[in-house]
Design an enzyme around this catalytic site. Structure first.
Site, PDB file in Angstrom:
ATOM      1  N   ASP A 220      -3.938  -7.569  -2.792  1.00  0.00           N
ATOM      2  CA  ASP A 220      -4.072  -6.847  -1.518  1.00  0.00           C
ATOM      3  C   ASP A 220      -5.551  -6.592  -1.234  1.00  0.00           C
ATOM      4  OD1 ASP A 220      -3.163  -5.605   0.809  1.00  0.00           O
ATOM      5  OD2 ASP A 220      -3.079  -3.631  -0.134  1.00  0.00           O
ATOM      6  N   ASP A 237      -7.338   0.330  -5.840  1.00  0.00           N
ATOM      7  CA  ASP A 237      -5.917   0.083  -5.563  1.00  0.00           C
ATOM      8  C   ASP A 237      -5.419  -1.188  -6.246  1.00  0.00           C
ATOM      9  OD1 ASP A 237      -5.845   2.377  -4.062  1.00  0.00           O
ATOM     10  OD2 ASP A 237      -6.114   1.364  -2.149  1.00  0.00           O
TER      11      ASP A 237
END
Length: 285
Positions: A220, A237
């Site tokens: 991502d 993340d």
């Protein structure tokens, strides 16, 4: 954001043995936090009341169930957290809080078990040998996700990728290095003006390659998951990061490269996702 190659200096890294941590066992059985929540002793109940009454948590009822309070309680007992501060960011699946640790400020990421996107998480967990046998228990999926993020951050750091240092994990709570200053988190790449996009791109590209060489694909990666702090770039993340053995790892990597290249192209540096992909995988060599 201005910068030079020295400011964006790449980290030295240890040689990671083999590719991927796909055989690392991830334990999602009951933790001490679960046992504390069931026992509900006097000290824990007092701790829970104190946290629940704190002003910064009054709007966070969906985040803090008894087991989450117990996880924080256990992290306090273990010496990883001394005091809580206010929220740094809040998303659908997790909220991040500033806290005081024994060596200074830390960030505490708390995942919402009830509100997390179960289907999206399964897309990243299914096919990863570390998480076979978890089944469709939503709680176990979320707990596996948190432990996966912790494991991925450790592997990324070993590979020489600048990520927040993971400190501790307990149930759905992750304690990590705080990237920011005095209550102000580091800015995401999307939030700043990039005055030297070529250098910044080369650092991001190299970090993506180091992840890949260590057997991981971020999954991502974009200008929203890269933070700028004190002239350095941090990748954040990593919960969804998969090993290169995941059946969709190539698709995820191609998307990461495309996202990064598109962002830097908009900043005025002429690059394509295909060029970045070839560099990351070594196909250009």
């Amino acid at each position: 954001m201005s910068g030079s190659r020295e400011e964006y200096g790449l980290l030295d890294f240890e040689n990671v043995e083999g590719v991927g941590d796909e055989w690392e066992e991830v334990d999602v059985s009951d933790t001490e936090a679960d046992r504390i929540a069931r026992k509900r002793d006097r000290e824990f109940l007092e701790f829970r009341k104190r946290i629940k009454d704190a002003e910064q948590f009054k709007v966070e009822g969906s985040v803090f169930d008894d087991a989450t309070f117990a996880a924080i309680y256990k992290l306090v007992q273990d010496g990883h957290i001394d005091a809580f501060g206010g929220p740094l960011s809040s998303g659908k699946e997790a909220s991040v809080y500033e806290a005081l640790g024994p060596d200074g400020t830390v960030a505490v990421k708390v995942y919402r078990i009830s509100a997390s996107d179960f289907k999206q998480m399964r897309d990243y967990l299914d096919g990863d040998p570390r998480f076979e046998g978890i089944g469709n228990d939503k709680s176990k999926v979320v707990l596996a996700w948190v432990r996966k993020e912790y494991a991925n951050m450790r592997r990324a750091r070993d590979a020489g990728v600048r990520v927040p240092r993971p400190i501790a994990v307990e149930r759905n709570v992750l304690v990590m290095e705080y990237v920011g200053d005095d209550g102000q988190r580091g800015h995401r790449l999307a939030e700043v003006s990039v005055e030297n996009p070529e250098t910044a791109y080369e650092v991001v590209r190299e970090y993506t390659r180091r992840l890949y060489d260590a057997g991981l694909v971020h999954g991502d990666l974009s200008e929203y998951n890269i933070v700028v702090h004190e002239g350095e770039l941090y990748v954040i993340d990593l919960g969804q990061a998969v090993t290169v053995h995941h059946p969709n790892s190539r698709d995820f990597l191609e998307r990461d490269c495309r996202n990064v290249a598109n962002f830097f192209s908009r900043q005025g540096y002429d690059v394509t996702g295909e060029e970045m992909l070839a560099f990351v995988t070594g196909e250009s060599e």
